[in-house]
Design an enzyme around this catalytic site. Structure first.
Site, PDB file in Angstrom:
ATOM      1  N   SER A  64       0.733  -1.291   0.280  1.00  0.00           N
ATOM      2  CA  SER A  64       0.089  -0.178   0.395  1.00  0.00           C
ATOM      3  C   SER A  64       1.148   1.586   0.169  1.00  0.00           C
ATOM      4  CB  SER A  64      -1.158   0.085   1.357  1.00  0.00           C
ATOM      5  OG  SER A  64      -2.170  -0.707   1.393  1.00  0.00           O
ATOM      6  N   LYS A  67      -0.472   3.643  -2.594  1.00  0.00           N
ATOM      7  CA  LYS A  67      -0.744   4.778  -2.394  1.00  0.00           C
ATOM      8  C   LYS A  67      -0.315   5.921  -2.336  1.00  0.00           C
ATOM      9  CE  LYS A  67      -4.418   1.413  -0.152  1.00  0.00           C
ATOM     10  NZ  LYS A  67      -4.299   0.741   0.665  1.00  0.00           N
ATOM     11  N   SER A 125      -5.603   3.800   5.134  1.00  0.00           N
ATOM     12  CA  SER A 125      -5.038   3.067   3.819  1.00  0.00           C
ATOM     13  C   SER A 125      -6.367   1.827   3.024  1.00  0.00           C
ATOM     14  CB  SER A 125      -4.214   1.709   3.910  1.00  0.00           C
ATOM     15  OG  SER A 125      -3.664   1.292   3.003  1.00  0.00           O
TER      16      SER A 125
END
Length: 291
Positions: A64, A67, A125
């Site tokens: 993640s 992101k 997240s």
């Protein structure tokens, strides 16, 4: 005789003081830390000077931490309106149900602002928030085309930064075998993203409660989103930026802190646990500030 001895003592003491040896403490060398993560990198964010490396240029899955680029692409949109509302689609909910990733628990039919989606993206997240942003800012008549377009923008942004060891095939880090970067490159992506004031505000926020608009027009107070970056509470001067994890990525963390006007920013990839990645980052930042 006593006078001669006293004079000799004075001379000897003076010589020692001049040489800087009397009572002197040997300089303590700063030892490069050992970390659990397979790869790591840190630099002085102001000068770009490298402070720490461990397999810093080896491609690895990013989880993640992807992101960060998702947010960077959104914030780079021309005429961006952070208060524009996005209606949460069933497809976003279906996506997180199918993949079981981290999510912001967005409610189908609710209208959520772009600003709120950025908090939902970066704090808990949220892969549902990532999907909503990719769908909003990609181009095409169908969601699949818009998502593909958005991922293309992520790769263009990487190319523009000169990051030849970085590639994205997803908007959230749930890759299909071609979602990778390096500790050095992720650090550079984060450094670039941190130039944006909205990004800086979001990633240093420990908790955020969004108020969305329901299908009936009422206000819904969402459950508070808490930042998964524990360093914001445990490390003095921490200012961001993003955690990541996954079966292939293991435990990742892109981190930054400012002390005494100096900002150390860096990345650890494929650490062994959440506590280990935070310990790795702490060691690296302590080392970076000591240099």
């Amino acid at each position: 005789m006593r006078l001669r001895r006293a004079a000799a003592t004075v001379i000897t003491t003076g010589a020692l003081l001049a040489a800087g040896t009397l009572g002197a403490t040997p300089a303590t060398a700063v030892t490069k830390p050992t970390i659990a993560a397979v790869g790591g990198y840190a630099m002085n964010n102001g000068t770009g000077t490298t402070l720490y490396t461990k397999a810093a240029d080896t491609r690895r899955s990013t989880g993640s931490t992807t992101k960060i680029m998702t947010a960077k692409v959104v914030l780079a949109q021309s005429n961006l309106n952070l208060d524009a509302k996005v209606t949460i689609q069933k497809a976003y909910s279906d996506y997180v149900v199918a993949n079981k990733p981290s999510q912001a628990h967005l409610i189908v039919g609710d209208k959520v602002t772009v600003r709120q989606l950025l908090y939902g993206l970066m704090l808990p997240s949220g892969c549902d928030a990532a999907y909503a942003l990719a769908d909003k800012y990609g181009s095409g008549s169908q969601a699949a085309a818009r998502v593909k377009s958005f991922i293309g923008k992520m790769n263009t942004a990487a190319t523009n930064l000169g990051l030849h060891n970085t590639h994205f095939d997803s908007f959230d880090g749930i890759g299909n075998g071609a979602n990778y970067s390096t500790p050095r490159h992720l650090t550079k992506i984060a450094s670039s993203a941190m130039k944006n004031s909205t990004f800086r505000t979001v990633v240093k926020t420990k908790a955020y409660t969004a108020k969305t608009v329901t299908k009936t027009g009422s206000i819904r107070t969402m459950d508070t989103w808490k930042n998964t970056n524990g360093l914001l509470s445990s490390y003095s001067g921490a200012i961001g930026v993003k955690t990541g994890s996954g079966p292939e990525a293991k435990y990742c963390l892109v981190f930054a802190a400012t002390r005494g006007g100096k900002t150390v920013i860096g990345t650890v990839l494929a650490s062994t646990s959440i506590p280990a990645r935070e310990s790795d980052a702490t060691k690296i930042m302590n080392y970076g500030f000591a240099l």
